[in-house]
Design an enzyme around this catalytic site. Structure first.
Site, mmCIF file in Angstrom:
data_model
loop_
_atom_site.group_PDB
_atom_site.id
_atom_site.type_symbol
_atom_site.label_atom_id
_atom_site.label_comp_id
_atom_site.label_asym_id
_atom_site.label_seq_id
_atom_site.Cartn_x
_atom_site.Cartn_y
_atom_site.Cartn_z
ATOM 1 N N LYS A 183 0.833 -1.201 0.000
ATOM 2 C CA LYS A 183 0.000 0.000 0.000
ATOM 3 C C LYS A 183 0.867 1.250 0.000
ATOM 4 C CE LYS A 183 -1.827 2.737 2.949
ATOM 5 N NZ LYS A 183 -1.588 3.879 2.086
ATOM 6 N N GLY A 235 5.951 4.501 8.879
ATOM 7 C CA GLY A 235 5.269 5.788 8.877
ATOM 8 C C GLY A 235 5.350 6.441 10.244
ATOM 9 N N SER A 236 4.341 7.243 10.537
ATOM 10 C CA SER A 236 4.397 8.043 11.767
ATOM 11 C C SER A 236 3.833 7.276 12.969
ATOM 12 C CB SER A 236 3.572 9.316 11.573
ATOM 13 O OG SER A 236 2.207 8.975 11.411
ATOM 14 N N GLU A 257 8.170 0.586 11.653
ATOM 15 C CA GLU A 257 9.345 1.449 11.430
ATOM 16 C C GLU A 257 8.836 2.875 11.504
ATOM 17 O OE1 GLU A 257 12.535 0.957 10.953
ATOM 18 O OE2 GLU A 257 12.540 -1.223 10.798
ATOM 19 N N CYS A 290 13.329 9.865 8.057
ATOM 20 C CA CYS A 290 13.148 9.397 9.439
ATOM 21 C C CYS A 290 14.451 9.458 10.222
ATOM 22 C CB CYS A 290 12.590 7.982 9.436
ATOM 23 S SG CYS A 290 13.578 6.841 8.450
ATOM 24 N N GLU A 390 9.000 15.497 15.963
ATOM 25 C CA GLU A 390 9.510 15.268 14.610
ATOM 26 C C GLU A 390 8.843 16.295 13.694
ATOM 27 O OE1 GLU A 390 8.299 11.727 12.437
ATOM 28 O OE2 GLU A 390 10.363 11.411 11.804
HETATM 29 P P1 NAD Z 1 1.900 8.435 7.802
HETATM 30 O O1 NAD Z 1 1.882 7.706 9.089
HETATM 31 O O2 NAD Z 1 1.000 9.604 7.637
HETATM 32 O O3 NAD Z 1 1.547 7.460 6.590
HETATM 33 C C1 NAD Z 1 2.270 6.271 6.378
HETATM 34 C C2 NAD Z 1 1.403 5.302 5.598
HETATM 35 O O4 NAD Z 1 0.277 4.957 6.398
HETATM 36 C C3 NAD Z 1 0.837 5.874 4.298
HETATM 37 O O5 NAD Z 1 0.813 4.853 3.321
HETATM 38 C C4 NAD Z 1 -0.584 6.259 4.696
HETATM 39 O O6 NAD Z 1 -1.483 6.286 3.599
HETATM 40 C C5 NAD Z 1 -0.921 5.139 5.647
HETATM 41 N N1 NAD Z 1 -2.010 5.435 6.580
HETATM 42 C C6 NAD Z 1 -2.429 6.643 7.016
HETATM 43 N N2 NAD Z 1 -3.421 6.475 7.921
HETATM 44 C C7 NAD Z 1 -3.610 5.136 8.052
HETATM 45 C C8 NAD Z 1 -4.484 4.352 8.839
HETATM 46 N N3 NAD Z 1 -5.353 4.907 9.676
HETATM 47 N N4 NAD Z 1 -4.394 3.002 8.745
HETATM 48 C C9 NAD Z 1 -3.497 2.415 7.913
HETATM 49 N N5 NAD Z 1 -2.653 3.116 7.128
HETATM 50 C C10 NAD Z 1 -2.713 4.467 7.194
HETATM 51 O O7 NAD Z 1 3.413 8.837 7.556
HETATM 52 P P2 NAD Z 1 3.988 9.658 6.332
HETATM 53 O O8 NAD Z 1 3.642 11.093 6.511
HETATM 54 O O9 NAD Z 1 3.638 8.991 5.058
HETATM 55 O O10 NAD Z 1 5.557 9.432 6.536
HETATM 56 C C11 NAD Z 1 6.292 10.168 7.436
HETATM 57 C C12 NAD Z 1 6.558 9.374 8.695
HETATM 58 O O11 NAD Z 1 7.132 8.118 8.370
HETATM 59 C C13 NAD Z 1 7.560 10.064 9.585
HETATM 60 O O12 NAD Z 1 7.162 9.916 10.931
HETATM 61 C C14 NAD Z 1 8.841 9.299 9.298
HETATM 62 O O13 NAD Z 1 9.804 9.401 10.315
HETATM 63 C C15 NAD Z 1 8.325 7.920 9.137
HETATM 64 N N6 NAD Z 1 9.265 7.072 8.399
HETATM 65 C C16 NAD Z 1 9.925 6.087 9.057
HETATM 66 C C17 NAD Z 1 10.859 5.306 8.378
HETATM 67 C C18 NAD Z 1 11.616 4.205 9.080
HETATM 68 O O14 NAD Z 1 12.136 3.345 8.397
HETATM 69 N N7 NAD Z 1 11.716 4.208 10.393
HETATM 70 C C19 NAD Z 1 11.103 5.527 7.021
HETATM 71 C C20 NAD Z 1 10.413 6.548 6.390
HETATM 72 C C21 NAD Z 1 9.484 7.317 7.072
#
Ligand code: NAD
Length: 487
Positions: A183, A235-236, A257, A290, A390
């Site tokens: 996804k 993600g976050s 992650e 990240c 962050e």
């Molecule tokens: P996000 O959490 O907003 O979204 C991440 C993913 O989750 C997207 O595909 C989004 O569509 C999906 N999503 C959103 N709401 C959801 C829900 N309720 N249920 C299931 N999926 C859902 O994060 P972002 O803004 O896309 O990315 C930034 C964040 O990701 C930052 O916090 C960053 O540090 C983190 N990140 C971590 C790593 C790592 O490897 N540790 C790598 C890259 C980014």
């Protein structure tokens, strides 16, 4: 110079790719994708809803028996072929990924090579996933444990590095014998869709990798679906909590992650020119990484000197068009992100924070896009929002320290624990400090990248589990024990 229009003719159709079918009439609706450098729409992206997630799960489950039954050498060779696909289509994938998230050339260019490396690396694991023969009693008996795929895994990735994320997650998942629902986010759907198309062309059976672009609705449907055996989420932390809320109801395993607020500790004996560049790297990708070292801790005797060096180097780095090779800083992902980051900056300024560089949204020829000047705050209190949250924008917080103990204490005083950086010419101290830092990843005297072979992940609120290395493939397998009575 006006911002160059991106080559949207290179974009794949932004529809779902389930098995070998395209779906554009979805219960999840559709959303416009916007290019961050111009604010212009590039296409209308189909979003999966619960119905399409169910269709994708059926496709993956139908493909699973045959995929699990492929021999390790067959999987190995197909993953090697996938690696080749990334190399052969590198230029196209870089161009697409730059439209996805408007990262500048220097940040985007390595994506396909990284993914190729991940598919080669995990292709190599496909025929080396050995189990254990375990001493047991009573004797005579034989006990062995094998590593088995979960079945169908749902992989949710963020927008900031989709090609890299595919390499780190999809490669080990497939190598272990799982089928995948991938996804990508609605903010950056294109590269993942193109990868799905290329994998079909390369000979992956339909249903083994399904690309289901979605927002929160489709993501939640994946977590709740009983036909998905494990979720891996990047993600976050905010989204992770929502995922865990849903996962608890179906007791589904989840790998996480998450974000970071990584400390970059600069000791007075460091190569200060290199250290200043490492401080600026805290804002690379316009701070949308990240692992960025966004808290820069500087030993007091060289504090003002480092600030001056950072200012000097920043003055030589270009902010602007992501498609121009000399650009160092591009825009942030979208209008909402730009507004949020500007609010953080303005609040800090209104509270009297010392701005050493940047501190504003950029106008003129950049005014249609989401450009924020690389911003350095000095004398930041580690308990302030600038140091705790962050920001995910081009903002670093510089904090002075007097002793090694104080530096370690400040670095560890964070809810996050993803990465840290240490700059010193004293290697004994570097190792000693590394031992004391509560993080998953440490780089000493420079960032050399993230080799696929090393464990990648965080502690505390930065995540659960690891990608990369053997830990990365363990994430997508579970042991099965067989105890044989030989009496
Ligand atoms: P996000 O959490 O907003 O979204 C991440 C993913 O989750 C997207 O595909 C989004 O569509 C999906 N999503 C959103 N709401 C959801 C829900 N309720 N249920 C299931 N999926 C859902 O994060 P972002 O803004 O896309 O990315 C930034 C964040 O990701 C930052 O916090 C960053 O540090 C983190 N990140 C971590 C790593 C790592 O490897 N540790 C790598 C890259 C980014």
């Amino acid at each position: 110079m006006p911002i160059i229009a991106p080559p949207v003719e290179k974009l794949p159709k932004p529809t779902l790719l389930i098995g070998d079918r395209r779906i554009d009439d979805s219960s999840g609706g559709a959303v416009d994708h916007v290019y961050g450098a111009t604010g212009k729409t590039t296409g209308n992206v189909t979003l999966a809803g619960a119905r399409e997630i169910d269709i994708a799960v059926q496709a993956a489950r139908s493909a699973l028996p045959a995929w699990r039954a492929t021999t390790p050498d067959q999987r190995r060779e197909l993953l090697f072929r996938a690696a080749q696909v990334f190399r052969e289509n590198s230029e196209e994938l870089v161009a697409i990924s730059q439209i996805d998230n408007s990262m500048p050339v220097f940040a985007a260019a390595g994506g396909p090579a990284n993914a190729a490396d991940a598919f080669s690396y995990y292709g190599g694991w496909a025929d080396k996933l050995v189990g254990d023969v375990i001493p047991t009693w009573p004797t005579p008996s034989l006990d062995y444990a094998t590593l088995n795929p979960y079945g169908v895994v749902g992989i949710i990735i963020p927008w900031n590095g989709p090609i890299y994320a595919v390499g780190m997650t999809v490669a080990p998942a497939l190598a272990a014998g799982n089928c995948v629902l991938l996804k990508p986010p609605e903010l950056a759907p294109y590269a993942a869709i193109r990868i799905g198309e290329l994998f079909l062309e390369a000979g992956f059976p339909p249903g083994v990798l399904n690309v289901v672009t979605a927002g929160p609705e489709g993501g939640q449907a994946m977590v709740a679906h009983p036909g998905i055996d494990k979720i891996h989420f990047t993600g976050s932390g905010t989204t992770a909590k929502r995922i865990l809320d849903t996962a608890k109801d179906v007791l589904k395993p989840v790998g996480l992650e998450l974000g970071g607020k990584s400390a970059n500790i600069i000791f007075a004996d460091a190569d200060l020119n290199n250290a200043a560049m490492q401080a600026i790297m805290g804002m690379q990708g316009s701070g949308q990484g990240c692992i960025n070292g966004t808290r820069v801790l500087v030993e007091r005797p060289v504090y003002e000197e480092v600030l001056a060096l950072v200012q000097g180097v920043l003055g030589t780095l270009e902010v602007g068009d992501p498609l121009v090779a000399s650009t160092f800083f591009g825009p942030v992902i979208n209008a909402a992100a730009a507004e949020r980051i500007v609010r953080v900056i303005d609040t800090a300024k209104s509270e009297g924070a010392r701005v050493v560089a940047g501190g504003e949204r950029l106008g003129g020829e950049l005014s249609d896009g989401y450009f924020i000047a690389p911003t350095v705050f000095a004398d930041v209190d580690n308990s302030s929002p600038l140091a705790r949250d962050e920001i995910f924008g081009p903002v670093v917080a510089v904090i002075p320290f007097d002793t090694e103990e104080e530096a370690v204490r400040i670095a560890n005083d964070s809810p996050f624990g993803l990465a840290a950086y240490v700059q010193t010419s004293n290697l004994k101290r570097a190792h000693a400090v590394a031992q004391q830092l509560d993080v998953g990843l440490i780089w000493i005297n420079g960032f050399l990248g993230i080799p696929t072979s090393v464990p990648f992940g965080g502690v505390k609120q930065s995540g659960w589990g690891r990608l990369g290395g053997f830990d990365g493939i363990r994430e997508f397998t579970q042991p099965k024990n067989v105890f044989v009575n030989l009496m």
